[in-house]
Design an enzyme around this catalytic site. Structure first.
Site, PDB file in Angstrom:
ATOM      1  N   ASP A  14       0.827  -1.205   0.000  1.00  0.00           N
ATOM      2  CA  ASP A  14       0.000   0.000   0.000  1.00  0.00           C
ATOM      3  C   ASP A  14       0.867   1.263   0.000  1.00  0.00           C
ATOM      4  O   ASP A  14       1.967   1.259   0.564  1.00  0.00           O
ATOM      5  CB  ASP A  14      -0.913  -0.007   1.225  1.00  0.00           C
ATOM      6  CG  ASP A  14      -2.071   0.961   1.094  1.00  0.00           C
ATOM      7  OD1 ASP A  14      -2.372   1.382  -0.041  1.00  0.00           O
ATOM      8  OD2 ASP A  14      -2.674   1.293   2.124  1.00  0.00           O
ATOM      9  N   ASN A  44     -10.562  -2.671  -6.261  1.00  0.00           N
ATOM     10  CA  ASN A  44      -9.794  -1.637  -6.964  1.00  0.00           C
ATOM     11  C   ASN A  44     -10.405  -1.214  -8.295  1.00  0.00           C
ATOM     12  O   ASN A  44      -9.996  -0.194  -8.872  1.00  0.00           O
ATOM     13  CB  ASN A  44      -8.349  -2.100  -7.195  1.00  0.00           C
ATOM     14  CG  ASN A  44      -7.511  -2.088  -5.937  1.00  0.00           C
ATOM     15  OD1 ASN A  44      -6.527  -2.827  -5.831  1.00  0.00           O
ATOM     16  ND2 ASN A  44      -7.887  -1.277  -4.952  1.00  0.00           N
TER      17      ASN A  44
END
Length: 241
Positions: A19, A67
């Site tokens: 991330d 996503n």
């Protein structure tokens, strides 16, 4: 890498939620895709560090089922990046004896990317070093739902009796059926959540949430976290002796 580290002390399977790529780029006034490109380069360094650390399995979270909610430009850029990454890195992974696998729901991915994924798995199927698993269009709940559907189909077809369904049965239907459960799950960028990653498999994993943004994550930090893991008392519900 710290000299005191012993191979047997560390985790054998590390899973990483990579991330912070977008924020890393924005902090430098660059487009988010620039951060993803730098993050992809960081994967190589981490993979290369695994053998010395005794990490036999490395699973990385590249793209989640959630996503797709990102902008069309970013999603298209990521898919292009995945295609280029596979084409560029596969020969190197073969040379370095790295076996590559992909987990996730493949049908939604474009045909060219799926073909490259198949070719990468085939090209590295003989490799016996680090096992690199890339989670692409992956979600833990989605994986469990797909596994349960396949299990139910086997029950309906008479290949499996309902009374034979146990805690040991479902993992055989998961995308990770040939992999051991992760020992250590790392999330970068300072976020302290698991984001639908390896929900079943990480039930007894140790977790490390670090502030480092993924493009800045180094082999030295991986070694430090592996050392920290080696000092933990893993009881799996029992009491220490």
């Amino acid at each position: 890498m710290p000299k005191a580290f012993r191979e047997t002390d560390g985790p054998h399977h590390v899973a990483i939620i990579m991330d912070g790529n977008g924020r890393w780029a924005q902090m430098r006034n660059r487009p988010r895709l620039f951060g993803h490109q730098r993050g992809a380069k960081r994967v190589r360094e981490v993979v290369e560090a695994c053998p010395e650390l005794g990490i036999k399995y490395l699973t990385i979270f590249a793209f989640s089922t959630e996503n797709w909610k990102r902008t069309q430009v970013e999603v298209a850029g990521l898919m292009s990046l995945f295609r280029r990454y596979i084409m560029k890195e596969m020969q190197a992974f073969v040379k370095e004896n790295v076996r590559v696998r992909f987990i996730g729901d493949r049908p939604r991915l474009d045909a060219k990317l799926r073909t490259l994924m198949d070719e990468a798995e085939q090209m590295t199927s003989h490799c016996t070093g680090t096992n690199l698993t890339i989670a692409l269009n992956y979600g833990g709940r989605d994986e469990v739902a797909r596994a349960t559907k396949r299990l139910a189909e086997d029950v309906q077809a008479g290949r499996l009796r309902p009374q034979d369904v146990t805690e040991e049965t479902l993992p055989k239907y998961l995308d990770t059926c040939v992999l051991p459960d992760p020992d250590l799950v790392i999330r970068t960028s300072g976020e302290a959540r698991i984001s639908n990653f390896l929900l079943w498999q990480s039930a007894y994993a140790e977790y490390e949430f670090v502030d480092t943004l993924w493009p800045d994550f180094t082999a030295e930090e991986l070694a430090r976290l592996s050392q920290s893991y080696g000092r933990r008392d893993r009881r799996f519900g029992a009491v220490s002796a």
